[in-house]
Motif scaffolding. Structure first.
Motif, mmCIF file in Angstrom:
data_model
loop_
_atom_site.group_PDB
_atom_site.id
_atom_site.type_symbol
_atom_site.label_atom_id
_atom_site.label_comp_id
_atom_site.label_asym_id
_atom_site.label_seq_id
_atom_site.Cartn_x
_atom_site.Cartn_y
_atom_site.Cartn_z
ATOM 1 N N ARG A 1 38.351 36.868 33.382
ATOM 2 C CA ARG A 1 37.331 37.579 32.740
ATOM 3 C C ARG A 1 36.049 37.148 33.164
ATOM 4 N NH1 ARG A 1 39.724 42.312 30.573
ATOM 5 N NH2 ARG A 1 41.596 42.184 30.039
ATOM 6 N N ARG A 2 35.837 35.691 32.289
ATOM 7 C CA ARG A 2 34.659 35.137 32.532
ATOM 8 C C ARG A 2 34.070 34.867 33.773
ATOM 9 N NH1 ARG A 2 33.603 29.625 32.940
ATOM 10 N NH2 ARG A 2 35.571 29.008 32.686
ATOM 11 N N ILE A 3 34.930 34.682 34.863
ATOM 12 C CA ILE A 3 34.453 34.306 36.349
ATOM 13 C C ILE A 3 33.901 35.898 36.804
ATOM 14 C CG2 ILE A 3 35.369 34.233 38.178
ATOM 15 C CD1 ILE A 3 37.362 32.051 37.227
ATOM 16 N N ALA A 4 34.752 37.068 36.492
ATOM 17 C CA ALA A 4 34.147 38.164 36.901
ATOM 18 C C ALA A 4 32.743 38.721 36.492
ATOM 19 C CB ALA A 4 35.194 39.261 36.381
ATOM 20 N N VAL A 5 32.666 38.336 35.077
ATOM 21 C CA VAL A 5 31.077 38.632 34.561
ATOM 22 C C VAL A 5 30.415 37.985 35.071
ATOM 23 C CG1 VAL A 5 29.792 38.259 32.500
ATOM 24 C CG2 VAL A 5 32.285 39.198 32.090
ATOM 25 N N ALA A 6 30.394 36.479 35.492
ATOM 26 C CA ALA A 6 29.371 35.537 36.215
ATOM 27 C C ALA A 6 29.193 36.287 37.297
ATOM 28 C CB ALA A 6 29.969 34.300 36.114
ATOM 29 N N GLY A 7 30.116 36.492 38.247
ATOM 30 C CA GLY A 7 29.956 36.933 39.703
ATOM 31 C C GLY A 7 29.562 38.329 39.778
ATOM 32 N N VAL A 8 29.813 39.359 38.821
ATOM 33 C CA VAL A 8 29.053 40.700 38.979
ATOM 34 C C VAL A 8 27.417 40.503 38.701
ATOM 35 C CG1 VAL A 8 28.985 42.966 38.142
ATOM 36 C CG2 VAL A 8 31.257 41.818 38.616
ATOM 37 N N LEU A 9 27.351 39.862 37.297
ATOM 38 C CA LEU A 9 25.969 39.798 36.784
ATOM 39 C C LEU A 9 25.136 39.071 37.814
ATOM 40 C CD1 LEU A 9 26.464 38.762 33.178
ATOM 41 C CD2 LEU A 9 25.809 41.037 34.030
ATOM 42 N N SER A 10 25.571 37.809 38.532
ATOM 43 C CA SER A 10 24.698 36.958 39.453
ATOM 44 C C SER A 10 24.423 37.807 40.661
ATOM 45 C CB SER A 10 25.336 35.801 39.530
ATOM 46 O OG SER A 10 26.628 36.011 40.158
ATOM 47 N N GLY A 11 25.531 38.464 41.169
ATOM 48 C CA GLY A 11 25.324 39.186 42.317
ATOM 49 C C GLY A 11 24.438 40.326 42.351
#
Length: 253
Positions: A96-106
């Motif tokens: 979940r943390r990885i998904a948040v970081a990926g979506v927000l950054s991209g």
């Protein structure tokens, strides 16, 4: 009776709903016949989309009337996209943390570049339109890259363990898997982009035309969207796989 007659309006909505349910029902039936294993999921997602789009249509009236509320709406899209992708890649360590970081950054970096480079006019309508498309594709990239990474890492577990036994860091052991996962997640979108105008007429282009824009302006808007989507998906995939590759979950799992 005129087109503005309430009875005619209700009848048209009923007819549209019946047609949509028929098409979705055929999808469910086809998936069952093909033993795809989706169950009622196609129907659930269409009904959910209908409810959400109805709510969004009402919200957009207020958002477009009060421009500052667009920030809250974009934030809602980011949160929803991150949560949805996080559910799909929860098999990853801290998925979940990885998904948040990926979506927000991209999505965030892509949108900043689009409006910072003045590729699109900085008005509320364009921001909502571009943000919705970019965030949605960033969500897809996070899901695809994360699931590809998880599946490939488990299939090549012996290779990863061999790297680790030689003293390699988890990031190095998963490096090639990460590259492959990002590449596989991008290929369908890039193939579709390559075929734009010949095989597909993307929604942003058609929507701009229907909105009264000239074909040249509509084409420019679509090109901006395609470039932003490619950037957002690439950055999202890299962030997701790099973060996932730094964890030892494959060895422990």
């Amino acid at each position: 009776m005129g087109q503005d007659d309430p009875v005619h309006g209700i009848a048209s909505y009923v007819g549209f709903g019946a047609g949509l349910l028929t098409l979705t029902g055929l999808t469910v039936g086809l998936a069952r016949w093909g033993r795809v294993g989706l169950g009622w999921f196609p129907l659930v997602v269409v009904v959910r989309a209908a409810v959400q789009l109805s709510i969004v249509a009402l919200l957009l009236r207020g958002i477009l009337a009060v421009p500052w509320t667009v920030a809250a709406f974009v934030l809602l899209m980011l949160v929803t996209a991150s949560w949805t992708s996080g559910r799909r890649i929860r098999g990853l360590w801290h998925g979940r943390r990885i998904a948040v970081a990926g979506v927000l950054s991209g999505a965030t970096v892509a949108l900043v570049l689009v409006f910072g480079l003045r590729l699109v006019d900085p008005d509320v309508r364009d921001l909502v339109a571009v943000a919705g498309i970019v965030i949605g594709n960033a969500m897809s990239a996070a899901t695809l890259a994360g699931r590809n990474f998880d599946r490939t890492s488990r299939a090549r577990r012996s290779e990863v363990e061999a790297w680790l036994s030689l003293g390699a860091t988890p990031a190095r052991a998963h490096e090639e898997i990460g590259h492959e996962s990002v590449r596989e997640s991008l290929l369908p979108t890039l193939d579709q982009t390559k075929s734009t105008g010949l095989v597909t007429l993307p929604g942003a282009f058609v929507g701009a035309l229907f909105g009264g824009a000239s074909p040249v302006v509509a084409a420019q808007f679509q090109l901006v969207v395609l470039a932003a989507v490619a950037f957002a998906m690439t950055l999202t995939g890299i962030v997701v796989t790099r973060m996932a590759g730094r964890t030892p979950y494959v060895v422990e799992g």
